[in-house]
Design a protein around this motif. Structure first.
Motif, PDB file in Angstrom:
ATOM      1  N   ALA A  61       0.832  -1.207   0.000  1.00 58.20           N
ATOM      2  CA  ALA A  61       0.000   0.000   0.000  1.00 58.20           C
ATOM      3  C   ALA A  61       0.864   1.253   0.000  1.00 58.20           C
ATOM      4  O   ALA A  61       0.579   2.215  -0.725  1.00 58.20           O
ATOM      5  CB  ALA A  61      -0.927  -0.005   1.216  1.00 58.20           C
ATOM      6  N   GLY A  62       1.925   1.252   0.814  1.00 60.23           N
ATOM      7  CA  GLY A  62       2.806   2.414   0.873  1.00 60.23           C
ATOM      8  C   GLY A  62       3.537   2.665  -0.431  1.00 60.23           C
ATOM      9  O   GLY A  62       3.663   3.818  -0.870  1.00 60.23           O
ATOM     10  N   VAL A  63       4.011   1.588  -1.067  1.00 59.20           N
ATOM     11  CA  VAL A  63       4.720   1.728  -2.343  1.00 59.20           C
ATOM     12  C   VAL A  63       3.790   2.278  -3.417  1.00 59.20           C
ATOM     13  O   VAL A  63       4.145   3.225  -4.146  1.00 59.20           O
ATOM     14  CB  VAL A  63       5.320   0.368  -2.775  1.00 59.20           C
ATOM     15  N   PHE A  64       2.591   1.715  -3.527  1.00 58.55           N
ATOM     16  CA  PHE A  64       1.645   2.189  -4.530  1.00 58.55           C
ATOM     17  C   PHE A  64       1.151   3.599  -4.205  1.00 58.55           C
ATOM     18  O   PHE A  64       0.873   4.394  -5.101  1.00 58.55           O
ATOM     19  CB  PHE A  64       0.464   1.227  -4.643  1.00 58.55           C
ATOM     20  N   PHE A  65       1.030   3.901  -2.920  1.00 64.25           N
ATOM     21  CA  PHE A  65       0.631   5.246  -2.513  1.00 64.25           C
ATOM     22  C   PHE A  65       1.658   6.274  -2.976  1.00 64.25           C
ATOM     23  O   PHE A  65       1.315   7.333  -3.498  1.00 64.25           O
ATOM     24  CB  PHE A  65       0.500   5.280  -0.991  1.00 64.25           C
ATOM     25  N   GLN A  66       2.924   5.930  -2.832  1.00 69.72           N
ATOM     26  CA  GLN A  66       3.994   6.833  -3.241  1.00 69.72           C
ATOM     27  C   GLN A  66       4.091   6.929  -4.766  1.00 69.72           C
ATOM     28  O   GLN A  66       4.259   8.020  -5.324  1.00 69.72           O
ATOM     29  CB  GLN A  66       5.327   6.334  -2.670  1.00 69.72           C
ATOM     30  N   ALA A  67       3.955   5.772  -5.438  1.00 66.11           N
ATOM     31  CA  ALA A  67       4.168   5.741  -6.885  1.00 66.11           C
ATOM     32  C   ALA A  67       2.946   6.163  -7.691  1.00 66.11           C
ATOM     33  O   ALA A  67       3.083   6.714  -8.795  1.00 66.11           O
ATOM     34  CB  ALA A  67       4.586   4.327  -7.309  1.00 66.11           C
ATOM     35  N   TYR A  68       1.749   5.914  -7.149  1.00 65.12           N
ATOM     36  CA  TYR A  68       0.525   6.165  -7.926  1.00 65.12           C
ATOM     37  C   TYR A  68      -0.268   7.351  -7.389  1.00 65.12           C
ATOM     38  O   TYR A  68      -0.586   8.283  -8.130  1.00 65.12           O
ATOM     39  CB  TYR A  68      -0.342   4.911  -7.917  1.00 65.12           C
ATOM     40  N   ALA A  69      -0.545   7.350  -6.095  1.00 64.37           N
ATOM     41  CA  ALA A  69      -1.381   8.408  -5.527  1.00 64.37           C
ATOM     42  C   ALA A  69      -0.664   9.750  -5.496  1.00 64.37           C
ATOM     43  O   ALA A  69      -1.273  10.800  -5.720  1.00 64.37           O
ATOM     44  CB  ALA A  69      -1.828   8.019  -4.123  1.00 64.37           C
TER      45      ALA A  69
END
Length: 241
Positions: free
Chosen positions: A32-40
């Motif tokens: 979740a943190g990785v996608f939050f940083q990369a996508y959100a």
């Protein structure tokens, strides 16, 4: 109710002591943190859009967590033959199912609470309200609850944990693509099929945007109740086999 409380405490204690549960939580939060940083957080966007993207990511995390926490609930007892002890004790199948489900739901809630720092970061640096965050987390909790109920049913249906995992995964995938199936139909059938979609019809248009819709709440509660009822009836049928 006493039996339900005993099973709930036993199962929740097993989750809290289990390295698997905490490693799973850590991995899901990492994803979740990785996608939050990369996508959100990718690009210069309004904070409301960043929050929408965050809940889009977390909805997938809640579904994955619900699946991984539930498929072993009953099938593991059956594999280790400890379910025989429960079946021969004065405990109803409803109490077994509800106790195990509530324990998994509590651990899922803990997982969601541990992720709340991410939307709080958006709130500090942007213009979103606490109500939007709260509504989004209510949606995540309801999606996770429905997924847990599906996994509990699959676990009651199968004698093997692997089979239970596959069955629950297939059911969840089917419910996630109902919107695509419904788009190819017409009339009332189209509406009914699209309304069965686990995510696109009920989470994305409302909870993801911080909108509280009673229809969507009822849908997830009904889905949870339906699959828990199926789990109870499946256990009752297997008891007499």
């Amino acid at each position: 109710m006493r039996a339900t409380r005993i099973i709930y405490r036993r199962e929740l204690g097993a989750y809290l002591r289990s390295p698997f549960a905490w490693v799973l939580s850590a991995l899901l939060l990492l994803v979740a943190g990785v996608f939050f940083q990369a996508y959100a957080l990718a690009g210069d966007m309004l904070s409301a859009i960043v929050l929408e993207r965050y809940f889009f990511i977390m909805c997938g995390v809640a579904i994955a967590a619900g699946l991984l926490l539930s498929f072993r609930l009953i099938s593991e007892e059956r594999q280790t033959h400890s379910l025989i002890l429960l079946n021969t004790s004065p405990i109803r199948d409803t109490e077994i199912v509800v106790g195990k489900f509530l324990a998994a739901l509590t651990f899922l809630a803990i997982l969601l609470v541990l992720s709340i720092y991410m939307p709080l970061l958006i709130k500090v640096n942007g213009k979103i309200t606490s109500a939007q965050i709260l509504v989004g987390y209510i949606g995540l909790f309801l999606v996770g609850s429905a997924t847990l109920a599906i996994g509990t049913f699959a676990s009651a249906l199968a004698n093997n944990q692997l089979i239970a995992g596959v069955v629950s995964l297939v059911i969840i995938i089917l419910l996630l693509v109902m919107n695509l199936f419904g788009a190819k139909l017409d009339g009332v059938v189209r509406t009914v099929v699209m309304d069965l979609d686990l995510r696109r019809t009920h989470f994305d248009p409302s909870f993801q945007r911080g909108i509280l819709n009673l229809k969507d709440i009822i849908f997830y509660l009904a889905m949870t109740y339906f699959f828990l009822l199926l789990a109870v009836k499946t256990m009752e049928a297997k008891r007499w086999q």
